[in-house]
Design a protein around this motif. Structure first.
Motif, PDB file in Angstrom:
ATOM      1  N   TYR B 227      30.066  13.559  17.480  1.00 15.36           N
ATOM      2  CA  TYR B 227      31.160  13.000  16.401  1.00 15.36           C
ATOM      3  C   TYR B 227      32.423  12.823  17.488  1.00 15.36           C
ATOM      4  N   ALA B 278      20.053   5.634  17.836  1.00 12.47           N
ATOM      5  CA  ALA B 278      20.699   5.874  16.226  1.00 12.47           C
ATOM      6  C   ALA B 278      21.120   7.303  16.207  1.00 12.47           C
ATOM      7  N   THR B 279      21.878   7.292  15.232  1.00 12.03           N
ATOM      8  CA  THR B 279      22.051   8.931  14.929  1.00 12.03           C
ATOM      9  C   THR B 279      21.224   9.267  13.708  1.00 12.03           C
ATOM     10  N   THR B 280      20.951  10.644  13.406  1.00 16.17           N
ATOM     11  CA  THR B 280      20.515  11.028  12.379  1.00 16.17           C
ATOM     12  C   THR B 280      21.261  12.249  11.394  1.00 16.17           C
ATOM     13  N   ARG B 281      20.822  12.276  10.214  1.00 14.66           N
ATOM     14  CA  ARG B 281      21.592  13.240   9.321  1.00 14.66           C
ATOM     15  C   ARG B 281      21.724  14.709  10.150  1.00 14.66           C
ATOM     16  N   LEU B 284      23.347  15.223  13.247  1.00 14.12           N
ATOM     17  CA  LEU B 284      25.049  15.126  13.022  1.00 14.12           C
ATOM     18  C   LEU B 284      25.289  16.458  12.105  1.00 14.12           C
ATOM     19  N   THR B 306      30.481   8.202  14.864  1.00 21.18           N
ATOM     20  CA  THR B 306      29.556   8.920  15.356  1.00 21.18           C
ATOM     21  C   THR B 306      28.593   8.218  16.199  1.00 21.18           C
ATOM     22  N   PHE B 307      28.075   8.785  17.441  1.00 17.86           N
ATOM     23  CA  PHE B 307      27.125   7.866  18.217  1.00 17.86           C
ATOM     24  C   PHE B 307      26.180   8.752  19.038  1.00 17.86           C
ATOM     25  N   SER B 308      25.281   8.360  19.659  1.00 17.64           N
ATOM     26  CA  SER B 308      24.434   9.146  20.514  1.00 17.64           C
ATOM     27  C   SER B 308      23.989   8.475  21.573  1.00 17.64           C
TER      28      SER B 308
END
Lengths: 431, 488
Positions: B227, B278-281, B284, B306-308
């Motif tokens: 985040y 991709a970010t995931t629920r 995060l 948010t990022f990854s």
């Protein structure tokens, strides 16, 4: 090389030449203030109305249906005829609590203004995807509805062909129709809450009329696509707004538009040391639209997000008038009585009413949003718990700002109160 | 024929390129993405680690400590944001104390200066927003912060100013030795002959290694989700706040960035697709669960995005730097450069660059140009500096990005840099336009216009981040006609 940065003195400096700033300027000029400058960061005055080419503006104020640019042009023309100094392409960098305003522009360079009064009219911005924390990829094709509207209406380009819209804010609804008319396929409008946050007329005219399904109590739970969006996953949410596993619907689309809320743009306001109201994300103001810093006023969407520009103009006329009074030394006096959000009420503005005991009181409008949909409720205002106002409404919804007016007599009943509270009740209060 | 081709324009590849650019040789940098820093170098914690994490005796430990000590001067030379606020590794139990003592021993063995164990009261005095359940912590005063993508861009510019060529958007398909003792690099768009090849391909470096070496390496893609919070009026923390490390990495941190944002993360999840950012629920939510151990009252109201990012974890856990073992002469590599890779990058660049130059027998240039430091950002200028900047270039008078206060002059300059921005994200990484709380909502159309003017292309060609990430699909007329071909 050292540039001279001498301050330019001005009676009223207005930040923003959207509908709020223009109305404030017109009112201040009408009240006899000649030393008046309006600073606008865009190359043209008119604010966000410039890209709102649909009609429906001005029904209350002009009693006719105008497009956004037409509505704005009326104020721009009036300001022009009145000789108001509107400077475009000028970005305000800071406002201090002693009303020193620093701005920069290609035309004038860095300038420092020393104002007797400042009216903040910067408007609002859209909540972006990042702020929602929607998981998934961060590819192209995700736009806030207003950005898409700018591309389509001002630049002449389409940001996508197959569209899902998250959020049922008015700009999103307007863009559902706009993009459909322009040849895109709008697959769905998805709203987290069990009710829309947009105006009912927009739900009907922009979604129903074009057979675009509205999914209430749903949200986007994943975004797919490496370079460009290829699809989104939509899930139903429970009463706590958490996605329910197993309810996923996949949409193949190349575009996700977001219409998930507007946030008053108050960076300058905070920098000036003005108190901010958590419920509105705008300044705390009294009934003359004066903030916690004497001589700094706020109006329009920077104060609280409105649905209709007509009310922005109305509020801003008052702010301009009040700023003129302040400059003339006719400050809005009286004891400040806090106006509190009671049951069912969010973001009542003004947050304070100033009443001078025994004086003549002008009517005070209070605007707020209900926290959910109500059928046949009463809006009740109490002074220290004692009802002084009650009004029956047919229906109230968060998508439509509510507006009540307290009259001279009702205000007189508040003179000694410690607090005024606005609430929504399903039962008729005993007055 | 090139003297050296560097594959991968991340922070390591660009550091190697800058070092090699000090030598008289023909140099090419290629990357699969459309911009430099477009892999792990753009999505990491931006921490210049003090060097207490890595086991003494490893390449990670040695290069981390060496690299970290080079940062201050290098960042100053390049004009890249850098700071040294220090770090705390928090312990919440006596078990954690044992871990912290072990970290302190490692710090001493690795030559990290100034580390010590601090107790609860002192921690709460240093960082009052720390979870009061904290027991003790390791304080590492030399822990630093850098803007990793700005660092990479600046290294690339410096290399390019000294003659290195950059061909981006150019994925390597094959590397092979040639009969005459050189190397052939075959990409999606061309073939290039070179005397030496340097594999700095991050997550892609394992595949390239295995293409030319008899000794296998295995890279594991370890994704970390984050985040990013907006600048707050009052920063909750001034130092980088770690938790005790686990076998998966340094754990979730709470840290300021060089630009005054707050970064929360990363998670550490091994995934199959080394490019799936991709970010995931789940990821995060995991970040937030863990962050609350450090920062009890953390709230996400100020979330900007948010990022990854993906760490290229070599299965045995250490960096593999130098000549490629089991391959013909002339092949070099930096493989498995996960954290503390950013910290180590200056040292890796220097050592690997020098090693390649020695192999090639290149001489140092007499006329190597020092980096042109990136000018001070308008955002952090004083009024006098702003007036002065405007006097020199009136395009400083037009603010394009209101959230981060980025001017037209700075955006044009970013596009005109030696390795210039070619996309919306390229401009964002170099200038911060679109990096703020509105996430480009207001400025992206204007940034697009400027890109079009500078590059002489149509808005329909402008991408968010290269490839098929075009922002617009057609003119209003095109799309309407496509939808209703029969109408006039």
């Amino acid at each position: 090389m050292k540039n001279e940065l001498t301050a330019i003195n001005v009676d009223i400096l207005i930040v923003g030449a959207g509908p709020a700033g223009l109305a404030a300027a017109i009112a201040a000029k009408k009240a006899g203030i000649d030393s008046l400058i309006v600073l606008e960061r865009e190359e043209n005055a008119g604010g966000i109305l410039r890209q709102c080419i649909h009609n429906g503006f001005g029904l209350h104020r002009f009693k006719e249906e105008l497009t956004g640019p037409e509505y704005a042009q009326r104020d721009i023309d009036t300001a022009g005829e009145m000789g108001i100094d509107v400077r475009t392409g000028v970005t305000v960098l800071s406002v201090t609590n002693d009303k020193v305003v620093t701005a920069i522009s290609k035309k004038y360079g860095l300038q420092i203004f020393k104002a007797k009064a400042v009216v903040l009219a910067m408007g609002c911005r859209e909540r972006p995807r990042g702020a929602l924390g929607i998981p998934g990829t961060r590819c192209a094709g995700i736009y806030s509805a207003g950005t898409a509207q700018k591309f389509v209406n001002l630049e002449g380009y389409m940001p996508g062909r197959r569209v899902v819209i998250l959020g049922s804010g008015d700009i999103g609804l307007i863009m559902a129709r706009r993009m459909t008319l322009q040849g895109a396929k709008v697959l769905a409008c998805v709203e987290l809450m069990p009710f829309s946050s947009g105006l009912n007329r927009n739900i009907v005219q922009c979604l129903h009329d074009y057979n675009i399904p509205l999914y209430l109590s749903h949200t986007v739970t994943d975004i797919h696509g490496k370079d460009r969006v290829t699809g989104v996953t939509v899930s139903k949410v429970d009463e706590n707004r958490r996605p329910i596993p197993g309810t996923e619907i996949e949409f193949e689309c190349d575009t996700l538009l977001l219409s998930v809320g507007l946030i008053p743009e108050n960076e300058l306001t905070v920098g000036a040391g003005v108190d901010i109201c958590p419920a509105t994300s705008g300044a705390v103001v009294d009934d003359s639209l004066q903030t916690s810093v004497p001589g700094i006023f706020a109006c329009g969407n920077v104060l609280h997000v409105h649905d209709l520009v007509d009310f922005v103009s109305g509020e801003s006329f008052k702010a301009g008038q009040a700023a003129a009074d302040y400059v003339r030394g006719r400050e809005h006096a009286g004891r400040a009585i806090p106006v509190r959000d009671g049951a069912g009420v969010r973001g009542a503005v003004p947050q304070q009413i100033r009443l001078e005991k025994g004086a003549q009181h002008a009517n005070v409008d209070i605007m707020f949003r209900p926290d959910r949909v109500y059928q046949n409720p009463y809006v009740v205002v109490t002074a220290d718990g004692k009802p002084i106002f009650s009004q029956k409404k047919m229906i109230m919804a968060p998508g439509e700002m509510a507006n009540i007016t307290l009259t001279e007599k009702q205000l007189a009943a508040c003179e000694d109160a410690q607090a005024i509270e606005v609430s929504i009740s399903l039962e008729k209060p005993a007055m | 024929m090139y003297d050296a081709i560097i594959i991968g324009a991340g922070v390591v590849g660009c550091a190697v390129a800058q070092q090699l650019s000090r030598y008289a040789g023909r140099l090419l940098v290629i990357d699969r993405m459309e911009d430099v820093a477009d892999g792990a170098s753009k999505a990491n914690s931006g921490i210049v680690h003090a060097g207490f994490d890595a086991h003494p005796g490893t390449e990670k430990a040695r290069l981390n400590v060496k690299g970290a000590k080079m940062y201050k001067e290098l960042a100053g030379e390049l004009g890249v944001p850098y700071g040294q606020p220090g770090a705390l590794v928090l312990g919440f139990s006596e078990d954690d104390r044992a871990t912290l003592n072990k970290l302190l021993e490692q710090a001493n063995a690795n030559g990290v200066e100034g580390c010590r164990i601090v107790e609860r009261d002192e921690i709460l005095k240093m960082e009052p927003n720390t979870n009061p359940a904290v027991v003790c912590a390791l304080h590492a005063p030399t822990s630093g912060l850098v803007s990793p993508y700005e660092m990479t861009c600046a290294l690339a510019d410096s290399a390019a100013e000294n003659g290195a060529e950059f061909i981006l958007n150019n994925p390597v398909l094959e590397i092979k030795p040639t009969a005459d003792g050189n190397w052939l690099v075959i990409t999606g768009r061309d073939e290039y002959k070179t005397r030496a090849v340097v594999n700095c391909a991050g997550m892609g470096s394992g595949v390239l290694h295995n293409m030319i070496s008899t000794r296998r390496v295995k890279l594991i893609a370890r994704r970390g989700e984050y985040y990013l919070l907006d600048h707050a009026a009052e920063m909750p923390f001034h130092m980088t706040m770690f938790q005790c490390p686990t076998k998966m990495g340094k754990g979730v941190l709470v840290s300021p960035t060089t630009h005054g944002n707050i970064l929360l993360g990363p998670t550490a999840d091994d995934i199959d697709d080394g490019y799936d950012t991709a970010t995931t629920r789940k990821g995060l939510d995991n970040v937030m669960d863990k962050v609350r151990l450090t920062w009890k009252n953390a709230n996400l109201r100020l979330t900007i995005t948010t990022f990854s990012g993906i760490r290229a974890h070599e299965e045995h856990g250490d960096f593999i730097i130098g000549k490629v073992e089991g391959a013909p002469a002339g092949a070099f590599e930096a493989v498995g450069v996960e954290s503390p890779g950013l910290s180590a990058a200056p040292a890796i660049g220097q050592e690997l660059g020098d090693e390649v130059a020695a192999f090639l027998g290149l001489d140092r240039k007499d006329d190597w140009k020092k980096p042109t430091p990136i000018p001070k950002a308008f955002r952090v200028m004083t009024d006098e500096e702003r007036a002065e900047a405007y006097a020199k270039n009136p395009e400083y008078g037009t603010l394009v990005c209101r959230c981060e206060q980025v001017t037209e002059a700075e955006i044009r300059a970013a596009i005109r840099r030696p390795v210039g921005a070619r996309s919306i994200d390229g401009v964002k990484r170099r200038t911060r336009a679109g990096m703020g709380r509105c996430q480009g909502g207001f400025c992206s159309p204007r940034v697009m216009e400027i890109l079009c003017e500078e590059l002489g292309v149509s808005p329909l060609e402008i991408t968010k981040c290269g490839g098929d990430s075009r922002l617009l699909v057609g003119t209003l007329h095109d799309i309407a006609k496509e939808a209703r071909p029969d109408e006039k």
